[in-house]
Scaffold this active site. Structure first.
Site, PDB file in Angstrom:
ATOM      1  N   ASP A   7       0.863  -1.174   0.000  1.00 21.91           N
ATOM      2  CA  ASP A   7       0.000   0.000   0.000  1.00 21.91           C
ATOM      3  C   ASP A   7       0.904   1.230   0.000  1.00 21.91           C
ATOM      4  O   ASP A   7       2.135   1.110  -0.153  1.00 21.91           O
ATOM      5  CB  ASP A   7      -0.986  -0.022   1.182  1.00 21.91           C
ATOM      6  CG  ASP A   7      -0.340   0.250   2.530  1.00 21.91           C
ATOM      7  OD1 ASP A   7       0.904   0.354   2.619  1.00 21.91           O
ATOM      8  OD2 ASP A   7      -1.094   0.375   3.514  1.00 21.91           O
ATOM      9  N   THR A  66       2.883  -0.952   8.722  1.00 18.36           N
ATOM     10  CA  THR A  66       3.389  -1.793   9.812  1.00 18.36           C
ATOM     11  C   THR A  66       3.611  -3.237   9.391  1.00 18.36           C
ATOM     12  O   THR A  66       4.290  -3.979  10.086  1.00 18.36           O
ATOM     13  CB  THR A  66       2.395  -1.821  10.992  1.00 18.36           C
ATOM     14  OG1 THR A  66       1.171  -2.408  10.544  1.00 18.36           O
ATOM     15  CG2 THR A  66       2.162  -0.424  11.550  1.00 18.36           C
ATOM     16  N   HIS A  97      10.359 -23.643   9.669  1.00 20.75           N
ATOM     17  CA  HIS A  97       9.382 -24.308  10.532  1.00 20.75           C
ATOM     18  C   HIS A  97       7.957 -24.221  10.009  1.00 20.75           C
ATOM     19  O   HIS A  97       7.171 -25.154  10.212  1.00 20.75           O
ATOM     20  CB  HIS A  97       9.410 -23.709  11.939  1.00 20.75           C
ATOM     21  CG  HIS A  97      10.715 -23.893  12.622  1.00 20.75           C
ATOM     22  ND1 HIS A  97      10.883 -23.595  13.951  1.00 20.75           N
ATOM     23  CD2 HIS A  97      11.924 -24.334  12.191  1.00 20.75           C
ATOM     24  CE1 HIS A  97      12.135 -23.846  14.303  1.00 20.75           C
ATOM     25  NE2 HIS A  97      12.785 -24.286  13.251  1.00 20.75           N
ATOM     26  N   HIS A 133       7.228 -30.354  11.812  1.00 21.05           N
ATOM     27  CA  HIS A 133       6.786 -29.103  11.202  1.00 21.05           C
ATOM     28  C   HIS A 133       5.679 -29.348  10.174  1.00 21.05           C
ATOM     29  O   HIS A 133       4.731 -28.571  10.084  1.00 21.05           O
ATOM     30  CB  HIS A 133       7.963 -28.360  10.572  1.00 21.05           C
ATOM     31  CG  HIS A 133       8.998 -27.961  11.570  1.00 21.05           C
ATOM     32  ND1 HIS A 133       8.705 -27.254  12.718  1.00 21.05           N
ATOM     33  CD2 HIS A 133      10.335 -28.190  11.601  1.00 21.05           C
ATOM     34  CE1 HIS A 133       9.800 -27.053  13.410  1.00 21.05           C
ATOM     35  NE2 HIS A 133      10.809 -27.619  12.765  1.00 21.05           N
TER      36      HIS A 133
END
Length: 142
Positions: A7, A66, A97, A133
């Site tokens: 964005d 963020t 993982h 995993h």
């Protein structure tokens, strides 16, 4: 091929990621945004997520201010494991993982130098294929 999306808050950092990808001969598809004009991050998170989930692209990189919102949007798409990373250890661990297929970062959180090291780590670290995993990824997908 790497799917890219951002964005307005991630636009500048994405330009640096694109330079890195080009310099290192990675193929990519840019799903936008293409300027600093205000846009809604879920649009771009979902475009990249669908490209990865549908097999059009192998991995994705998403950037918003963020990294949180765009990763939440991407994770709504079945088959996507988008991981928000602000350090190289997390990028390595989520590939090994979680077999994360989309990297999310915050353009207002991570500086360019660190971001490019995170991208490098994410793109070059293979999934471990350890049974534990694999089992845990199946539990996530249920």
């Amino acid at each position: 091929m790497i799917a890219l999306g951002c964005d307005h808050g991630g636009y500048e950092l994405m330009q640096e990621v694109i330079k890195y990808l080009e310099e290192n001969h990675y193929e990519y598809k840019n799903f936008g945004t293409y300027s600093k004009d205000s846009v809604d991050y879920p649009e771009y998170g979902k475009k990249v997520a669908h490209a990865v989930a549908d097999g059009e692209c192998d991995k994705g990189i998403l950037i918003c201010g963020t990294g949180i919102g765009i990763s939440i949007a991407a994770n709504k798409v079945k088959g996507v494991r988008a991981a928000l990373c602000s350090d190289c250890f997390s990028a390595q661990a989520t590939r090994e993982h979680n077999d994360a297929n989309i990297l999310a970062m915050g353009g207002r959180v991570v500086g360019t130098g660190l971001a490019l090291k995170i991208v490098e780590t994410f793109l070059t670290t293979p999934f471990s294929n350890d049974e534990r995993h694999i089992r845990r990824i199946h539990l996530i997908e249920e």
